[in-house]
Design an enzyme around this catalytic site. Structure first.
Site, short mmCIF file in Angstrom:
data_model
loop_
_atom_site.label_atom_id
_atom_site.label_comp_id
_atom_site.label_asym_id
_atom_site.label_seq_id
_atom_site.Cartn_x
_atom_site.Cartn_y
_atom_site.Cartn_z
N ARG A 1 0.88 -1.18 0.00
CA ARG A 1 0.00 0.00 0.00
C ARG A 1 0.91 1.22 0.00
O ARG A 1 1.66 1.43 0.96
CB ARG A 1 -0.90 0.00 1.23
N HIS B 1 -7.34 0.96 -6.28
CA HIS B 1 -7.58 0.09 -5.12
C HIS B 1 -8.28 -1.18 -5.61
O HIS B 1 -9.46 -1.41 -5.32
CB HIS B 1 -8.43 0.84 -4.08
N ASP C 1 -17.13 7.30 -1.49
CA ASP C 1 -15.87 7.18 -0.75
C ASP C 1 -15.57 8.56 -0.16
O ASP C 1 -16.23 9.55 -0.52
CB ASP C 1 -14.76 6.72 -1.71
N CYS D 1 -16.16 1.71 0.73
CA CYS D 1 -15.00 0.86 1.05
C CYS D 1 -14.63 0.94 2.53
O CYS D 1 -14.00 0.03 3.04
CB CYS D 1 -13.82 1.27 0.18
N ARG E 1 -13.46 -8.76 1.65
CA ARG E 1 -12.04 -8.52 1.36
C ARG E 1 -11.24 -9.77 1.71
O ARG E 1 -10.35 -10.19 0.96
CB ARG E 1 -11.52 -7.34 2.21
#
Ligand code: CP
Ligand code: NVA
Length: 284
Positions: free
Chosen positions: A80, A107, A202, A242, A270
């Site tokens: 990340r 992402h 988001d 998210c 996830r």
């Protein structure tokens, strides 16, 4: 594969036995860190957390050397980062698979989990429409890339000046044309949301944009996913985010905490989706 991993996790307990995943983080994380770490453990392997504050990239060791060194120890790398080029640089120089755990540009693991969640909720994805309202950021980009791959239309509503990157829109449109789906970018949230099956938003200020938070809050006035906006969507529409979210900014609390919200299913998925990614990349 993700669905199988979710329904029968016991079958995969030793699938990555003895393998190690390095997790490089330049930014904060709750979901990504924990889901990859737990996922690796559930597959019989281990994950090692490497904060850029502690490892030598934080002191200027080249990304190419870091990639080569990590490749001598581990079987996969998840990273990340701020710059997208850091992840592509790792991928270029590593001899093990490299997974994008979020960059300023994309992402993808989150988008995969979100389309998997859509399939769970509707039983299929083909012909459905996802409306994305807010900032044309990494999340927006990956959702635009993912839509055509699962036969979904994507409609994005952002203020002028916060549009998704033109080259990403162009690439997504090429994929959409080949798939027989559409990718549209509009200004008015209601134009995007009308009849949509998934309504997505988001944060207005992503990690690294903290200094712009006040300016952005003003620029995004009118872009909150409110109960009134949700009412324009399909009657069976779900709300996605998210996470982490800011209640009262990009989403009204009554929406994210309401009956249409599937945000915690996205978060759970996830884990299952990333276990599938790791199996596909690392299983020998
Ligand atoms: N959605 C997501 O990637 O969350 P984290 O920042 O907590 O990893
Ligand atoms: N766009 C957000 C997503 C966080 C998971 C960010 O980059 O901060």
């Amino acid at each position: 594969l993700a669905a199988n991993l979710k329904s029968r996790p016991d079958r995969y307990r030793t699938a990555l036995a003895g393998q190690t995943l390095a997790m490089v983080f330049e930014k904060s994380s709750t979901r990504t860190r924990v889901s990859f770490e737990v996922g690796m453990y559930q597959l019989g392997g281990i994950a090692t957390f490497l904060s850029s504050r502690d490892i030598q990239i934080g002191r200027g060791e080249p990304i190419s050397d870091t990639a080569k060194v990590l490749s001598r120890y581990v079987n996969g790398i998840m990273a990340r980062t701020f710059a997208h080029s850091t992840v592509t640089g790792l991928a270029q120089h590593a001899t093990v698979p490299v997974i994008n755990g979020l960059t300023d540009l994309l992402h993808p693991c989150q988008a995969l989990a979100d389309y998997f969640t859509t399939r769970e909720k509707f039983g299929h994805t083909r012909g459905l429409t996802l409306a994305y309202v807010g900032d044309g950021n990494n999340m927006c980009h990956s959702l635009m890339f993912g839509g055509p791959k699962v036969g979904m239309n994507v409609r994005v509503a952002t203020p002028e000046g916060y549009r998704p990157k033109a080259e990403i829109v162009a690439m997504a449109r090429q994929d959409a044309a080949a798939a027989g789906t559409t990718v549209e970018v509009v200004s008015a949230p209601r134009d995007a949301v009308k009849g949509a099956h998934v309504v997505y938003t988001d944060v207005f200020a992503s990690m690294g944009q903290e200094a712009e938070a006040t300016v952005r809050l003003k620029a995004f006035a009118g872009y909150q996913v409110s109960p009134e906006l949700m009412a324009l969507a399909d009657k069976d529409a779900v709300f996605m985010h998210c996470l982490p979210c800011h209640r009262g900014e990009e989403v009204h609390a009554d929406v994210v905490d309401g009956p249409a919200s599937v945000v915690f299913d996205e978060a759970e998925n996830r884990l299952h989706v990333q276990k599938a990614i790791m199996l596909m990349l690392m299983h020998r």
